[in-house]
Design a protein around this motif. Structure first.
Motif, short mmCIF file in Angstrom:
data_model
loop_
_atom_site.label_atom_id
_atom_site.label_comp_id
_atom_site.label_asym_id
_atom_site.label_seq_id
_atom_site.Cartn_x
_atom_site.Cartn_y
_atom_site.Cartn_z
N ASP A 83 0.82 -1.21 0.00
CA ASP A 83 0.00 0.00 0.00
C ASP A 83 0.86 1.26 0.00
N GLU A 84 1.91 1.27 0.80
CA GLU A 84 2.77 2.46 0.87
C GLU A 84 3.57 2.64 -0.42
N ARG A 85 3.94 1.55 -1.07
CA ARG A 85 4.65 1.68 -2.34
C ARG A 85 3.74 2.30 -3.40
N ARG A 86 2.47 1.89 -3.40
CA ARG A 86 1.53 2.48 -4.34
C ARG A 86 1.33 3.97 -4.05
N ARG A 87 1.23 4.30 -2.78
CA ARG A 87 1.02 5.69 -2.39
C ARG A 87 2.25 6.54 -2.76
N ARG A 88 3.42 5.98 -2.55
CA ARG A 88 4.66 6.69 -2.92
C ARG A 88 4.69 6.98 -4.42
N HIS A 89 4.31 5.99 -5.22
CA HIS A 89 4.28 6.17 -6.67
C HIS A 89 3.28 7.26 -7.04
N LEU A 90 2.12 7.24 -6.41
CA LEU A 90 1.09 8.25 -6.67
C LEU A 90 1.62 9.65 -6.37
N ILE A 91 2.21 9.84 -5.20
CA ILE A 91 2.68 11.16 -4.79
C ILE A 91 3.80 11.63 -5.69
N GLN A 92 4.78 10.77 -5.92
CA GLN A 92 5.91 11.17 -6.75
C GLN A 92 5.47 11.54 -8.16
N SER A 93 4.48 10.84 -8.69
CA SER A 93 4.02 11.12 -10.06
C SER A 93 3.17 12.37 -10.13
N LEU A 94 2.19 12.49 -9.24
CA LEU A 94 1.26 13.61 -9.32
C LEU A 94 1.94 14.95 -9.09
N LEU A 95 2.99 14.99 -8.29
CA LEU A 95 3.64 16.27 -7.99
C LEU A 95 4.59 16.71 -9.10
N GLN A 96 4.68 15.93 -10.16
CA GLN A 96 5.40 16.35 -11.36
C GLN A 96 4.41 16.87 -12.39
N ALA A 97 4.81 17.85 -13.17
CA ALA A 97 3.89 18.48 -14.11
C ALA A 97 3.34 17.49 -15.13
N GLU A 98 4.12 16.48 -15.50
CA GLU A 98 3.64 15.53 -16.50
C GLU A 98 2.61 14.57 -15.95
N GLY A 99 2.54 14.42 -14.63
CA GLY A 99 1.49 13.64 -14.02
C GLY A 99 1.77 12.14 -13.96
N LEU A 100 0.71 11.38 -13.78
CA LEU A 100 0.77 9.94 -13.57
C LEU A 100 0.24 9.20 -14.78
N GLU A 101 1.02 8.24 -15.27
CA GLU A 101 0.62 7.40 -16.39
C GLU A 101 -0.09 6.16 -15.84
N ALA A 102 -1.38 6.03 -16.12
CA ALA A 102 -2.16 4.94 -15.56
C ALA A 102 -1.61 3.58 -15.99
N ALA A 103 -1.15 3.47 -17.22
CA ALA A 103 -0.64 2.19 -17.71
C ALA A 103 0.62 1.78 -16.96
N ALA A 104 1.49 2.74 -16.65
CA ALA A 104 2.71 2.42 -15.91
C ALA A 104 2.37 1.97 -14.49
N TYR A 105 1.37 2.61 -13.88
CA TYR A 105 0.92 2.21 -12.55
C TYR A 105 0.36 0.79 -12.61
N ARG A 106 -0.45 0.52 -13.62
CA ARG A 106 -1.07 -0.80 -13.76
C ARG A 106 -0.01 -1.88 -13.97
N GLU A 107 0.98 -1.58 -14.79
CA GLU A 107 2.04 -2.55 -15.06
C GLU A 107 2.85 -2.85 -13.80
N ARG A 108 3.06 -1.84 -12.98
CA ARG A 108 3.88 -2.02 -11.78
C ARG A 108 3.12 -2.73 -10.67
N PHE A 109 1.84 -2.38 -10.49
CA PHE A 109 1.11 -2.87 -9.32
C PHE A 109 -0.03 -3.84 -9.65
#
Length: 450
Positions: free
Chosen positions: A363-389
């Motif tokens: 759960d914390e790894r997923r949350r870390r990925h979310l925070i690190q991605s969203l705080l960048q201007a390019e945002g979060l790629e849903a496919a990369a999240y899905r592939e990782r988790f």
């Protein structure tokens, strides 16, 4: 909760209520924050910690915890006025630690490196040479072949030090200017003069580094839109490859933190002015703080908060996929001095174990990925999240994402990317802390209560 056609949940509950108390809750440069770390019992050996980690693409970070002065806004792990004998003892300890860490790693290959602090160029040219020697010879890092970032200050960016950095492969030099107006620098308890800053910038440019980063601060006592524009233009005159714009924080344990001012609206206005001015000058926004010249990413890009980070030094953190660890953390001058004094006396075997840290479950790894991605201007790629988790980010964080979207701070882009809106980026320092897990917030509060 079901996603809408826009790819975001509907009718979400609010995220952590602190998000509504102001835009400046905290700078989230790492998750979890170091105040969530606790002593590891039993202390795991570094061999065990790194045994299952990929070693072909590691990052290396060295921490030098010394500065010539402590600025009024500073909450870094650093001490001022360290005598020569303490610096020598610190480098001795750094060498012992490097040997222990290298022994724990299986054929490491380092692809990025950074040296921070403190102020690494507090070290003399000879001391910097020794630091580079022990890093390369013991860790096996070819620093001339990878992006290497080093932090400096106007007072310590001397020609002899910069020559060492250039010869040893530094590609990026970051200098904390904060303001080009002498009165504002004094207000931030950073006594420096404009001509000294300009001379240091000239020496950095003459040394021929690929990338120059200039740090500026907005929200200083007495700073106006006009004076902020003056500092922005003075920095732009050097056409730096990067600019970081930092809001001044009112923090405990710092000189300015004892002053009760509410600068939220003022700081937001200066942020927007700075953002718009830099983008009009041709810079692209990478995050709330970072602005970069297009085409310079290869020279400026380095990663200091990702999995596979090997940290050396008293205040350095190391990151594996499921364990973040370091030594003790402090800000108060007395505590920092005591921790450094303990560090330089550690026996070689003490460096072979992890002492203080935080274990990340799934759960914390997923949350870390979310925070690190969203705080960048390019945002979060849903496919990369899905592939990782193996799950959908909109399902894992439906309430959080929905709440941000309801505020107009989050938007879908294309077919599978979520990013903060311009106003969302402006509120990054509220969004980041609001996304912390309950466990992390509880640990941080427990640390602050100690």
């Amino acid at each position: 909760m079901t996603p809408t056609a826009r790819g975001l949940p509907e009718a979400p509950p609010a995220v952590d209520s602190s998000i509504d108390t102001g835009p400046y809750q905290g700078y989230v440069y790492a998750y979890p924050h170091k105040t969530a770390y606790r002593p590891l019992r039993p202390r795991p050996s570094l061999r065990d910690v790194w045994a299952a980690e990929p070693s072909e693409s590691l990052s290396l970070y060295l921490h030098i915890p010394f500065c010539e002065m402590r600025c009024g806004f500073c909450n870094l792990f650093t001490r001022t006025g360290a005598p020569e004998e303490l610096v020598a003892a610190y480098l001795d300890a750094l060498e012992r630690q490097a040997r222990a860490v290298r022994d724990a790693l299986e054929e490491p290959r380092f692809v990025t490196a950074a040296i921070g602090g403190g102020t690494p160029t507090y070290l003399s040219a000879a001391e910097l040479t020794r630091m580079f020697d022990l890093t390369e010879q013991i860790m096996g890092a070819d620093l001339r072949a990878v992006p290497l970032s080093v932090e400096t200050s106007p007072a310590t960016a001397t020609a002899d030090r910069l020559a060492v950095l250039a010869e040893r492969g530094a590609t990026r030099v970051s200098i904390g200017v904060q303001s080009f107006i002498d009165a504002e620098a004094r207000a931030a308890v950073r006594p420096q003069r404009r001509h000294e800053v300009e001379a240091a910038l000239g020496r950095i440019r003459e040394a021929g580094f690929e990338a120059l980063n200039i740090d500026l601060i907005y929200g200083i006592d007495g700073q106006t839109e006009r004076s902020w524009r003056h500092s922005l233009d003075a920095a732009l005159a050097w056409r730096p490859e990067e600019l970081y714009l930092y809001p001044l924080y009112v923090r405990p344990l710092t000189g300015l933190g004892r002053r009760a001012h509410d600068w939220d609206d003022h700081r937001l206005g200066l942020y927007r002015q700075g953002r718009d001015h830099l983008m009009a000058a041709g810079y692209e926004q990478v995050s709330m703080r970072m602005f970069r010249l297009p085409g310079s990413a290869g020279a400026t890009e380095y990663c200091c908060q990702s999995d596979g980070m090997v940290g050396l030094g008293c205040g350095a953190r190391s990151y594996t996929a499921d364990l973040h660890y370091s030594y003790e953390y402090a800000v108060g001058a007395g505590q920092v001095r005591a921790i450094i004094d303990d560090y330089v006396r550690l026996a070689p075997e003490e460096f072979a174990v992890a002492n203080v840290g935080f274990r990340l479950g799934e759960d914390e790894r997923r949350r870390r990925h979310l925070i690190q991605s969203l705080l960048q201007a390019e945002g979060l790629e849903a496919a990369a999240y899905r592939e990782r988790f193996g799950t959908e980010v909109t399902a894992d964080f439906d309430a959080e994402l929905g709440s941000l979207a309801a505020r107009g701070w989050l938007e879908p882009v294309g077919s599978g990317r979520l990013r903060l809106t311009a106003e969302g980026l402006a509120h990054s320092d509220a969004i980041g802390p609001a996304l912390f897990s309950g466990r992390v917030r509880e640990l941080m509060a427990g640390y602050e209560a100690c």
